[in-house]
Design an enzyme around this catalytic site. Sequence first.
Site: not given
Length: 135
Positions: A50-53
């Site tokens: 759920g994190c782009e990074s």
Amino acid sequence: MSLPAAAETALHTFSQPISWEQRARLLMTWGEQLAPLSEDERSDTNQVSGCESQVWLVGAPHNGSWQFRAASDARLIRGLLALLLVRVNGLPAAELHSLDLADWFTQLGLARHLSPSRSNGLHAVLKRMAEIAGA
């Protein structure tokens, strides 16, 4: 509810009237203070979805509360994680579930600078913390 001492320090530091550029530098400085995770801890199991990074999170109970450590491949995200950790470390599992993340970053003067994807990523990290803690 009283804030942990490190969270009080963060609140005092970030609530000063400074520009976004100064806040961004401050964020990166805070991120550099994160305890590094080992290669083993940077595993798929510890990666937060759920994190782009890329973000990794580990947590362990300590005297009835929780202590977390986190890492990211992105400098600004490391700073945001550091600010999240100072707010949540030492909380019991039940309080993790009820923490108002948006309010915390608003108090720090950072909420309006968080893109929807960063905000969603931070919520994913907090949700993962609650899962680890069994909340």
